[in-house]
Write a protein that holds these residues in place. Structure first.
Motif, PDB file in Angstrom:
ATOM      1  N   MET A  13       0.837  -1.204   0.000  1.00 26.84           N
ATOM      2  CA  MET A  13       0.000   0.000   0.000  1.00 26.84           C
ATOM      3  C   MET A  13       0.871   1.253   0.000  1.00 26.84           C
ATOM      4  O   MET A  13       0.625   2.188  -0.774  1.00 26.84           O
ATOM      5  CB  MET A  13      -0.918   0.009   1.224  1.00 26.84           C
ATOM      6  CG  MET A  13      -2.100  -0.889   1.098  1.00 26.84           C
ATOM      7  SD  MET A  13      -3.227  -0.945   2.527  1.00 26.84           S
ATOM      8  CE  MET A  13      -2.933   0.533   3.416  1.00 26.84           C
ATOM      9  N   LEU A  14       1.894   1.276   0.832  1.00 30.36           N
ATOM     10  CA  LEU A  14       2.784   2.434   0.885  1.00 30.36           C
ATOM     11  C   LEU A  14       3.529   2.626  -0.432  1.00 30.36           C
ATOM     12  O   LEU A  14       3.731   3.754  -0.888  1.00 30.36           O
ATOM     13  CB  LEU A  14       3.771   2.291   2.041  1.00 30.36           C
ATOM     14  CG  LEU A  14       3.168   2.372   3.433  1.00 30.36           C
ATOM     15  CD1 LEU A  14       4.234   2.079   4.485  1.00 30.36           C
ATOM     16  CD2 LEU A  14       2.543   3.727   3.668  1.00 30.36           C
ATOM     17  N   PHE A  15       3.917   1.530  -1.059  1.00 30.05           N
ATOM     18  CA  PHE A  15       4.589   1.609  -2.353  1.00 30.05           C
ATOM     19  C   PHE A  15       3.685   2.242  -3.401  1.00 30.05           C
ATOM     20  O   PHE A  15       4.091   3.165  -4.116  1.00 30.05           O
ATOM     21  CB  PHE A  15       5.030   0.210  -2.809  1.00 30.05           C
ATOM     22  CG  PHE A  15       5.586   0.193  -4.197  1.00 30.05           C
ATOM     23  CD1 PHE A  15       6.860   0.657  -4.450  1.00 30.05           C
ATOM     24  CD2 PHE A  15       4.831  -0.284  -5.252  1.00 30.05           C
ATOM     25  CE1 PHE A  15       7.381   0.649  -5.725  1.00 30.05           C
ATOM     26  CE2 PHE A  15       5.335  -0.302  -6.530  1.00 30.05           C
ATOM     27  CZ  PHE A  15       6.616   0.165  -6.768  1.00 30.05           C
ATOM     28  N   PHE A  16       2.445   1.777  -3.490  1.00 32.79           N
ATOM     29  CA  PHE A  16       1.540   2.312  -4.499  1.00 32.79           C
ATOM     30  C   PHE A  16       1.129   3.753  -4.192  1.00 32.79           C
ATOM     31  O   PHE A  16       0.950   4.560  -5.104  1.00 32.79           O
ATOM     32  CB  PHE A  16       0.319   1.411  -4.664  1.00 32.79           C
ATOM     33  CG  PHE A  16       0.631   0.151  -5.413  1.00 32.79           C
ATOM     34  CD1 PHE A  16       1.074   0.190  -6.717  1.00 32.79           C
ATOM     35  CD2 PHE A  16       0.502  -1.079  -4.798  1.00 32.79           C
ATOM     36  CE1 PHE A  16       1.382  -0.962  -7.412  1.00 32.79           C
ATOM     37  CE2 PHE A  16       0.797  -2.250  -5.477  1.00 32.79           C
ATOM     38  CZ  PHE A  16       1.241  -2.188  -6.789  1.00 32.79           C
ATOM     39  N   ILE A  17       1.019   4.097  -2.933  1.00 34.43           N
ATOM     40  CA  ILE A  17       0.736   5.490  -2.573  1.00 34.43           C
ATOM     41  C   ILE A  17       1.914   6.375  -2.998  1.00 34.43           C
ATOM     42  O   ILE A  17       1.723   7.455  -3.558  1.00 34.43           O
ATOM     43  CB  ILE A  17       0.457   5.623  -1.068  1.00 34.43           C
ATOM     44  CG1 ILE A  17      -0.901   5.006  -0.738  1.00 34.43           C
ATOM     45  CG2 ILE A  17       0.511   7.074  -0.624  1.00 34.43           C
ATOM     46  CD1 ILE A  17      -1.182   4.875   0.747  1.00 34.43           C
ATOM     47  N   GLY A  18       3.123   5.907  -2.759  1.00 31.16           N
ATOM     48  CA  GLY A  18       4.311   6.668  -3.157  1.00 31.16           C
ATOM     49  C   GLY A  18       4.412   6.847  -4.658  1.00 31.16           C
ATOM     50  O   GLY A  18       4.715   7.933  -5.149  1.00 31.16           O
ATOM     51  N   MET A  21       1.854   9.384  -5.719  1.00 27.26           N
ATOM     52  CA  MET A  21       2.258  10.750  -5.393  1.00 27.26           C
ATOM     53  C   MET A  21       3.338  11.249  -6.347  1.00 27.26           C
ATOM     54  O   MET A  21       3.335  12.423  -6.744  1.00 27.26           O
ATOM     55  CB  MET A  21       2.738  10.824  -3.946  1.00 27.26           C
ATOM     56  CG  MET A  21       1.631  10.582  -2.939  1.00 27.26           C
ATOM     57  SD  MET A  21       2.227  10.544  -1.267  1.00 27.26           S
ATOM     58  CE  MET A  21       2.107  12.274  -0.864  1.00 27.26           C
ATOM     59  N   MET A  22       4.264  10.374  -6.740  1.00 26.15           N
ATOM     60  CA  MET A  22       5.279  10.772  -7.713  1.00 26.15           C
ATOM     61  C   MET A  22       4.640  11.090  -9.066  1.00 26.15           C
ATOM     62  O   MET A  22       5.014  12.058  -9.731  1.00 26.15           O
ATOM     63  CB  MET A  22       6.334   9.678  -7.869  1.00 26.15           C
ATOM     64  CG  MET A  22       7.275   9.595  -6.703  1.00 26.15           C
ATOM     65  SD  MET A  22       8.689   8.538  -6.984  1.00 26.15           S
ATOM     66  CE  MET A  22       7.931   6.929  -6.933  1.00 26.15           C
ATOM     67  N   TYR A  23       3.656  10.291  -9.466  1.00 26.42           N
ATOM     68  CA  TYR A  23       2.955  10.542 -10.727  1.00 26.42           C
ATOM     69  C   TYR A  23       2.222  11.877 -10.675  1.00 26.42           C
ATOM     70  O   TYR A  23       2.286  12.675 -11.612  1.00 26.42           O
ATOM     71  CB  TYR A  23       1.978   9.400 -11.015  1.00 26.42           C
ATOM     72  CG  TYR A  23       1.144   9.640 -12.247  1.00 26.42           C
ATOM     73  CD1 TYR A  23       1.696   9.488 -13.512  1.00 26.42           C
ATOM     74  CD2 TYR A  23      -0.181  10.047 -12.143  1.00 26.42           C
ATOM     75  CE1 TYR A  23       0.944   9.725 -14.648  1.00 26.42           C
ATOM     76  CE2 TYR A  23      -0.945  10.287 -13.270  1.00 26.42           C
ATOM     77  CZ  TYR A  23      -0.373  10.117 -14.519  1.00 26.42           C
ATOM     78  OH  TYR A  23      -1.119  10.367 -15.634  1.00 26.42           O
ATOM     79  N   PHE A  24       1.540  12.135  -9.568  1.00 21.01           N
ATOM     80  CA  PHE A  24       0.805  13.395  -9.400  1.00 21.01           C
ATOM     81  C   PHE A  24       1.759  14.585  -9.457  1.00 21.01           C
ATOM     82  O   PHE A  24       1.482  15.586 -10.123  1.00 21.01           O
ATOM     83  CB  PHE A  24       0.037  13.377  -8.082  1.00 21.01           C
ATOM     84  CG  PHE A  24      -0.735  14.623  -7.815  1.00 21.01           C
ATOM     85  CD1 PHE A  24      -1.829  14.960  -8.586  1.00 21.01           C
ATOM     86  CD2 PHE A  24      -0.368  15.482  -6.793  1.00 21.01           C
ATOM     87  CE1 PHE A  24      -2.548  16.126  -8.342  1.00 21.01           C
ATOM     88  CE2 PHE A  24      -1.068  16.634  -6.539  1.00 21.01           C
ATOM     89  CZ  PHE A  24      -2.162  16.966  -7.323  1.00 21.01           C
ATOM     90  N   GLY A  25       2.884  14.494  -8.771  1.00 21.26           N
ATOM     91  CA  GLY A  25       3.865  15.576  -8.797  1.00 21.26           C
ATOM     92  C   GLY A  25       4.462  15.779 -10.172  1.00 21.26           C
ATOM     93  O   GLY A  25       4.700  16.908 -10.602  1.00 21.26           O
ATOM     94  N   ASN A  26       4.692  14.689 -10.882  1.00 22.99           N
ATOM     95  CA  ASN A  26       5.259  14.784 -12.221  1.00 22.99           C
ATOM     96  C   ASN A  26       4.275  15.423 -13.193  1.00 22.99           C
ATOM     97  O   ASN A  26       4.670  16.206 -14.055  1.00 22.99           O
ATOM     98  CB  ASN A  26       5.668  13.399 -12.721  1.00 22.99           C
ATOM     99  CG  ASN A  26       6.599  13.479 -13.894  1.00 22.99           C
ATOM    100  OD1 ASN A  26       7.262  14.485 -14.107  1.00 22.99           O
ATOM    101  ND2 ASN A  26       6.648  12.413 -14.654  1.00 22.99           N
ATOM    102  N   GLU A  30       6.426  19.368 -11.233  1.00 22.84           N
ATOM    103  CA  GLU A  30       7.313  19.603 -10.105  1.00 22.84           C
ATOM    104  C   GLU A  30       8.680  18.967 -10.293  1.00 22.84           C
ATOM    105  O   GLU A  30       9.669  19.473  -9.760  1.00 22.84           O
ATOM    106  CB  GLU A  30       6.664  19.104  -8.818  1.00 22.84           C
ATOM    107  CG  GLU A  30       5.461  19.915  -8.422  1.00 22.84           C
ATOM    108  CD  GLU A  30       4.807  19.421  -7.150  1.00 22.84           C
ATOM    109  OE1 GLU A  30       5.435  18.644  -6.420  1.00 22.84           O
ATOM    110  OE2 GLU A  30       3.668  19.835  -6.896  1.00 22.84           O
ATOM    111  N   ALA A  31       8.770  17.909 -11.079  1.00 22.22           N
ATOM    112  CA  ALA A  31      10.069  17.263 -11.302  1.00 22.22           C
ATOM    113  C   ALA A  31      11.015  18.212 -12.033  1.00 22.22           C
ATOM    114  O   ALA A  31      12.194  18.308 -11.693  1.00 22.22           O
ATOM    115  CB  ALA A  31       9.887  15.969 -12.085  1.00 22.22           C
TER     116      ALA A  31
END
Length: 49
Positions: A13-18, A21-26, A30-31
């Motif tokens: 769950m933590l992996f998929f949340i992370g 969040m990286m996809y959302f930021g990208n 933000e990248a």
């Protein structure tokens, strides 16, 4: 039983949340902003910028 489930489910769950969040930021760009700041800091440390 519950301990065994939490041992495998919680990290997934933590992996998929992370990843989400990286996809959302990208998608927000933000990248690129972080990369620009990192380059600016590196050039300042070297003394070029």
């Amino acid at each position: 039983m519950m301990k065994k489930i939490m041992r495998y489910v919680l990290p997934l769950m933590l992996f998929f949340i992370g990843v989400g969040m990286m996809y959302f930021g990208n998608t927000r760009g933000e990248a690129a902003l972080i990369f620009q700041k990192a380059v600016r800091i590196c050039l300042e440390c070297i003394g070029i910028g």
